[in-house]
Design a protein around this motif. Structure first.
Motif, PDB file in Angstrom:
ATOM      1  N   ASP A 102      43.550 -12.735  72.262  1.00 47.40           N
ATOM      2  CA  ASP A 102      44.932 -12.243  72.268  1.00 47.40           C
ATOM      3  C   ASP A 102      45.752 -13.189  71.394  1.00 47.40           C
ATOM      4  O   ASP A 102      45.991 -14.340  71.765  1.00 47.40           O
ATOM      5  N   MET A 103      46.175 -12.719  70.236  1.00 48.12           N
ATOM      6  CA  MET A 103      46.784 -13.592  69.237  1.00 48.12           C
ATOM      7  C   MET A 103      48.280 -13.338  69.109  1.00 48.12           C
ATOM      8  O   MET A 103      48.705 -12.210  68.848  1.00 48.12           O
ATOM      9  N   GLU A 104      49.050 -14.390  69.298  1.00 46.40           N
ATOM     10  CA  GLU A 104      50.480 -14.363  69.021  1.00 46.40           C
ATOM     11  C   GLU A 104      50.677 -15.061  67.677  1.00 46.40           C
ATOM     12  O   GLU A 104      50.693 -16.282  67.599  1.00 46.40           O
ATOM     13  N   ILE A 105      50.785 -14.274  66.633  1.00 48.87           N
ATOM     14  CA  ILE A 105      50.743 -14.800  65.278  1.00 48.87           C
ATOM     15  C   ILE A 105      52.087 -15.405  64.887  1.00 48.87           C
ATOM     16  O   ILE A 105      53.115 -14.730  64.896  1.00 48.87           O
ATOM     17  N   ASP A 107      52.396 -17.301  61.903  1.00 45.90           N
ATOM     18  CA  ASP A 107      52.548 -17.417  60.451  1.00 45.90           C
ATOM     19  C   ASP A 107      51.327 -16.805  59.766  1.00 45.90           C
ATOM     20  O   ASP A 107      50.206 -16.885  60.276  1.00 45.90           O
ATOM     21  N   ILE A 108      51.565 -16.167  58.626  1.00 48.67           N
ATOM     22  CA  ILE A 108      50.499 -15.695  57.741  1.00 48.67           C
ATOM     23  C   ILE A 108      50.807 -16.215  56.352  1.00 48.67           C
ATOM     24  O   ILE A 108      51.857 -15.910  55.780  1.00 48.67           O
ATOM     25  N   LYS A 109      49.901 -17.017  55.823  1.00 49.85           N
ATOM     26  CA  LYS A 109      50.104 -17.609  54.504  1.00 49.85           C
ATOM     27  C   LYS A 109      49.104 -17.000  53.524  1.00 49.85           C
ATOM     28  O   LYS A 109      47.938 -16.799  53.849  1.00 49.85           O
ATOM     29  N   SER A 134      47.585 -18.492  64.936  1.00 48.91           N
ATOM     30  CA  SER A 134      47.942 -17.980  66.265  1.00 48.91           C
ATOM     31  C   SER A 134      48.342 -19.163  67.134  1.00 48.91           C
ATOM     32  O   SER A 134      47.542 -20.056  67.395  1.00 48.91           O
ATOM     33  N   LYS A 135      49.587 -19.168  67.587  1.00 49.13           N
ATOM     34  CA  LYS A 135      50.095 -20.336  68.292  1.00 49.13           C
ATOM     35  C   LYS A 135      49.706 -20.377  69.767  1.00 49.13           C
ATOM     36  O   LYS A 135      49.653 -21.452  70.357  1.00 49.13           O
ATOM     37  N   ASN A 136      49.403 -19.224  70.358  1.00 48.68           N
ATOM     38  CA  ASN A 136      49.161 -19.234  71.807  1.00 48.68           C
ATOM     39  C   ASN A 136      47.823 -19.851  72.184  1.00 48.68           C
ATOM     40  O   ASN A 136      47.684 -20.512  73.198  1.00 48.68           O
ATOM     41  N   SER A 156      50.513  -5.857  59.278  1.00 55.18           N
ATOM     42  CA  SER A 156      51.788  -6.528  59.547  1.00 55.18           C
ATOM     43  C   SER A 156      52.000  -6.561  61.057  1.00 55.18           C
ATOM     44  O   SER A 156      52.463  -5.584  61.650  1.00 55.18           O
ATOM     45  N   ILE A 157      51.614  -7.667  61.680  1.00 55.96           N
ATOM     46  CA  ILE A 157      51.636  -7.769  63.135  1.00 55.96           C
ATOM     47  C   ILE A 157      52.143  -9.148  63.560  1.00 55.96           C
ATOM     48  O   ILE A 157      52.027 -10.130  62.816  1.00 55.96           O
ATOM     49  N   THR A 158      52.683  -9.199  64.759  1.00 55.43           N
ATOM     50  CA  THR A 158      53.076 -10.484  65.343  1.00 55.43           C
ATOM     51  C   THR A 158      52.306 -10.777  66.621  1.00 55.43           C
ATOM     52  O   THR A 158      52.195 -11.931  67.021  1.00 55.43           O
ATOM     53  N   TYR A 159      51.786  -9.720  67.265  1.00 59.07           N
ATOM     54  CA  TYR A 159      50.967  -9.908  68.461  1.00 59.07           C
ATOM     55  C   TYR A 159      49.877  -8.843  68.474  1.00 59.07           C
ATOM     56  O   TYR A 159      50.138  -7.663  68.176  1.00 59.07           O
TER      57      TYR A 159
END
Length: 203
Positions: A102-105, A107-109, A134-136, A156-159
């Protein structure tokens, strides 16, 4: 995410071109067999199978892509130490990228580069590259292209939930950076499929 068909949406352009060439070859009666094989090969490259995570455990880390484990080592990223698994995904492997947990993104570089063959020892540093952080779970995915592909497709996702589609790459390498306390269940040379268990993060 509108990418649930049996063929990845990222392959529609190449498949359309292959279909047009096949039709033209049939109309003008030239190389029909060749363009038939080309279309079938294109459909195979952009296949988009459904996969279920091997584990629903919140501490389980899944493979992000199909391929072969090329290396397992410790590495540093932004001054922190990680366990790293490097997976080589060939054009014959399924190129769908999936969330390893389960990824809470955060940043995407992206970084533009060359298109060296993946066997080149410098290819990971010099080729086109994308990094997903993924910071979580303190997970980092580093994706690099090869000579057969120049583009990394990312949603294009954040979670995103574990095992869900996050992008596509036809040919290249994916480095998965995990906390040092991850119990890795693979060895160098193992074949792996996306959504297979790579290891577990210890408490």
């Amino acid at each position: 995410m509108n990418n649930l068909g049996i063929i990845s949406k990222y392959g529609y352009k190449c498949i359309t071109i292959s279909v047009v060439l096949l039709i033209l070859s049939w109309i003008f009666d030239f190389w029909f067999s060749f363009f038939t094989i080309l279309l079938l090969a294109t459909l195979w490259v952009y296949r988009n199978p459904e996969r279920l995570p091997q584990s629903e455990d919140s501490k389980a880390i899944l493979s992000p892509i199909d391929g072969v484990v090329e290396d397992i080592k410790k590495c540093n990223y932004n001054g922190r130490s990680y366990s790293e698994i490097l997976i080589r995904s060939r054009i014959i492997d399924c190129g769908v990228l999936r969330a390893t947990c389960d990824m809470e993104i955060s940043d995407i570089k992206r970084r533009n580069g060359l298109n060296l063959h993946s066997s080149d020892s410098n290819s990971n540093l010099l080729n086109n590259r994308a990094t997903i952080i993924s910071k979580n779970q303190d997970i980092i995915l580093r994706i690099s292209t090869s000579a057969l592909t120049s583009k990394i497709y990312l949603e294009s996702i954040t979670y995103v939930k574990s095992g869900r589609r996050i992008g596509f790459i036809k040919d290249g390498k994916v480095s998965l950076l995990m906390p040092l306390n991850t119990r890795i269940s693979l060895t160098k040379g193992d074949k792996v499929k996306a959504c297979n268990i790579i290891g577990y993060i210890d408490e």
